[in-house]
Design an enzyme around this catalytic site. Sequence first.
Site, PDB file in Angstrom:
ATOM      1  N   SER A 181       1.152  -1.364  -0.301  1.00  0.00           N
ATOM      2  CA  SER A 181      -0.243   0.061  -0.145  1.00  0.00           C
ATOM      3  C   SER A 181       0.927   1.169  -0.218  1.00  0.00           C
ATOM      4  CB  SER A 181      -0.403   0.166   1.056  1.00  0.00           C
ATOM      5  OG  SER A 181      -0.483  -0.360   2.440  1.00  0.00           O
ATOM      6  N   HIS A 209      -5.890  -3.173  -3.345  1.00  0.00           N
ATOM      7  CA  HIS A 209      -4.786  -1.972  -4.020  1.00  0.00           C
ATOM      8  C   HIS A 209      -4.812  -3.431  -5.237  1.00  0.00           C
ATOM      9  CE1 HIS A 209      -4.319   1.007  -0.723  1.00  0.00           C
ATOM     10  NE2 HIS A 209      -3.928   0.585  -0.383  1.00  0.00           N
ATOM     11  N   LYS A 239     -12.236   1.240  -1.880  1.00  0.00           N
ATOM     12  CA  LYS A 239     -10.787   1.955  -2.943  1.00  0.00           C
ATOM     13  C   LYS A 239     -11.172   2.261  -4.372  1.00  0.00           C
ATOM     14  CE  LYS A 239      -7.411   1.333   0.920  1.00  0.00           C
ATOM     15  NZ  LYS A 239      -6.489   0.749   2.237  1.00  0.00           N
TER      16      LYS A 239
END
Length: 393
Positions: A181, A209, A239
Amino acid sequence: MTFAALASLRDGLGALARDGLLRDRRVVASAQGPHIRERGRNLANFASNDYLGLANHPEVRAAATRAIEAYGVGAGASPLVVGHSTLHDEAESAFARFIGAPRALLFGSGYAANLGILAALGNREADIFADRLNHACLNDGALLARATLRRYPHGSLDRLASMLAASTARTKIIATDAVFSMDGDVADVAGLARLAEEHDAWLVVDDAHGIGVLGGGRGTLAELRVRSPRLICMATLGKALGGYGAFVTAEADVIEWLLQRARTYVFSTALPPAMAAAAMAALAIIEREPERVQSLHANIDAFRTGCAAAGIDTPSRTAIHPVIVGESQAAVALAHALGDRGHWVPAIRPPTVPEGTARLRVSLSAAHSRQDIDRLVADLAECRAVRPESRGG
Ligand SMILES: *Cc1c(COP(=O)(O)O)cnc(C)c1O
């Protein structure tokens, strides 16, 4: 009576301030997007994990709004009591299909999901092997499991192999971020899956991610074509999917075990139904518009090309780009200089990243225009140039 604990906490705050580690929250006065408002300023947003520009997408908003009209705001209880609605059920099926996994389970957040997974698979007798740069919640999951946490140097499968070979634990769990990350690099998940097979271990992959970014949006496992019954994959909804929450995919029996035993699933209120609806809308957009993921990658390429021309090292091929500065104060100064030029780029400091590797963390989105990217690169090059002591590292 003096309150010693409070006094020592105040000393702690003083020490953070002295070391340039005190964090402050800036107040965002607009929706998430490529440009946001803060204190009357309009800033290009390179701080968000909204990689596909879905957090404020009209269809995602409409899906959430419709769900609130039909189901209200709160889930009312944990999923096993009365909190599991049609929308949650449909979202779990949709994500299982999207990932190509036997079954999926929704959690309240990625943090909660990782804690729940590790504590449900592990126990006092378990060894959890974790990459040194893993997200904090995987380490915290080992604590909740009361397992022994054994961290291996970042990306070192050799070290991991010897640690696995030396372990006498009956339950072995390898835990890794798929996309790290703070660095944006991708774990060798295929290599980890082989080690899991050789040493009879679970492999827990955190794809916070990678989902929406790699594998045409299907995530890191799709990108690397890794499949294994030993795999448990966690992906967040907060996200690239633009909402909030998380889902876990695995073998059906593993999911059933989590549903029965993951403490953060059993003892926590279900995700608001509107978040399940928003996640399904986001997923539908990703499937219908592959060009959205492609334009994220076009922006990544443009950023890398611009940085290369400016002599800025950009090792990452995901949406996350570290620009290593070194000292915390210097990273903060560089972030401020960019702020003065209209860019919101966060400085990331220890303990989030190792000592001496304070950095800017540039995150790119499909929603950025080419002009947004070009301006950032130009200003980054100039601001770094006036701070020669902060170069390299
Ligand atoms: C953000 C993040 C989490 C936590 O997810 P939330 O849904 O925000 O709780 C977990 N792992 C990684 C790698 C993350 O970046």
